[in-house]
Design an enzyme around this catalytic site. Sequence first.
Site, mmCIF file in Angstrom:
data_model
loop_
_atom_site.group_PDB
_atom_site.id
_atom_site.type_symbol
_atom_site.label_atom_id
_atom_site.label_comp_id
_atom_site.label_asym_id
_atom_site.label_seq_id
_atom_site.Cartn_x
_atom_site.Cartn_y
_atom_site.Cartn_z
ATOM 1 N N ARG A 15 41.550 104.210 135.346
ATOM 2 C CA ARG A 15 41.043 103.670 134.078
ATOM 3 C C ARG A 15 40.857 104.735 133.001
ATOM 4 N NH1 ARG A 15 35.850 100.323 135.147
ATOM 5 N NH2 ARG A 15 35.746 101.423 137.148
ATOM 6 N N LYS A 356 37.202 140.773 112.128
ATOM 7 C CA LYS A 356 37.559 140.866 113.546
ATOM 8 C C LYS A 356 37.346 142.297 114.040
ATOM 9 C CE LYS A 356 41.128 142.207 116.435
ATOM 10 N NZ LYS A 356 41.918 143.473 116.388
#
Length: 462
Positions: A15, A356
Site C-alpha cells: 500500500r 564555505k
Amino acid sequence: MALDIVIMAAGKGTRMKSSRPKVLHTLAGRPLLQHVLTTAAKLGANKLVTITGHGADEVEQAMQGLFPQQRLVFVRQQPQLGTGHAVQQAAPQLADDGTTLILNGDVPLIDAGTVGELIAASGGEKLALLTIELEDPTGYGRIVRKGDAVLAIVEHKDASPELRQIREGYTGVMAAPTAHLKRWLAALRNDNAQGEYYLTDIVAMAVHDGVPVVATRAHNETEVLGINSPSQLADLERRYQRAQAEALMEQGVRFADPARFDVRGELVCGTDVEIDVNCVFEGRVVLGDGVKIGANCVLRNTGIAAGATLLPFTHADGEKLGVSIGAGAIVGPFSRLRPGAVLGEEVHIGNFVEVKNSTLGKGAKANHLAYLGDADVGEKVNYGAGSITANYDGANKHRTVIGANVHVGSNCVLVAPVAVGEGATIGAGSTVSKNAPAGELTVARAKQVSISGWVRPTKKKA
C-alpha cells in the site's frame, strides 16, 4: 536474565505504492526501521535480530554500521508466510534461558519506557502483550478476555462481528519467555482465512499450557501506530513534529506556527528562541539564547550563538565539518553557509552570499552576491558585491587570507593562494593574483579605453 529483541521488517508494504522497502521510508529524516532499532538499543539487549525479506539486501545495507555497539543480526523470511513464520526464522538466534521482545519495523515511535514495562511484566515467566484501547480498532487483533485474564488474540480478518466490537487491540508487541516461545512457534498451524502462520496463536497455546498471559497498555496511540500507506506516514510525521514542538515550547521556545516546523535530528534551544514558519532542522542544531530564525530556513549540523538572527530562506549545511555562527551575527536572507563556515561575532552575511570552509572575524561583512571559499577573513572586513575567492585551480584548493579592516571593492576576484594585508583596499573590478600590501590601494584591471568612430554591428536584412 538475557534479553533478545526481534524486529519484524520483512514486509513489502504494497500500500505504500513504492519500490522502496516499507521500513526504509523515512519519518523525521530517518528510516522507520532505524527509529525502532534506536529504541531497541536503549534496552540493553544481548542481541538485536532483524527479520528481513522484501528488499532484504537494501534494508540490511542501510542499517549496517549505524549501531556499532550492538550485536545486530539479520535473518531472512523468504517467502513471507505470516508473522509466526517470520519469528520462526529468528528462533535459532535466541537464547533459551532469556526473554524475547518482539517489535515491528514499521512502528517507529514505540517508547523505550513502554516496552521496558512490558519486559518487566513478563519477568521471564509470563507472556506479556502490549495493547491499546481505540475508538476504531479496525485492523488490530482483538484481545479476548475472561475477567482480567487474556484468553486469545483474534486477528481482525478472522474476527466475528461480535469480536470486532471489542475495542482493546493488540499492538503487535510482546515479550515472552524464550524457551516457551520456541516451543509454541514450532506448533503453529496455518489453518485460517489467510493460510498464514499467525504469531498471535501462541496466546491460546500459553493459556493451554498454564503460562500466565498478561497485558500492559501503551501510553498513547501515537507510539503504537504502524505505517502501511503514504497517508499514514504523513499523519505520523505531523504527530511526531507536533510532539517535538510541544516539548520545545515547554522550554520556552516560541513558534510562529508549531504546525509548520520539522526537526529531523536533534534541536537544542536556549531561552527566548523564536522560530518562524516552515523551518527544517537536521542533524544536530544548537540555538543560543535569544536566537531568531526567520521563515523557510534549513539548518543542518549548525551552532548559532546568542543573539544571532537568521533572516528568511537562509540555508546552513554543516555536513561533517559543521557551521558556526557567532553571537549577534546577522545572516540572510537567501544566504548559503556550507561546511566549515565559521562566522565570528556580529558578522553580516547578506543576500545571495555563499560561505564555505572559511572563517570571518568579528564585524566582517559580505552583504551582497559574493563567494568566500577557503578563506581566512579578519575583523571588520568589508567584502564587496560580486566579489569571489577563486580557490580551485582545477586540481587543488587554495586559501585566501584577508587581513583586518580590508575593503574589497565590488566585482573583484582574489585568485588563491593570495594574501591581502591589514587595512588594504582592493579597487573595484580587480583580479588580484599577487599578495596585496597592507594599508595600500591595489588595483588590477585593464586600462579603460574609449574608441571614437566605432560603429555597433547591425543585423543584415534578409
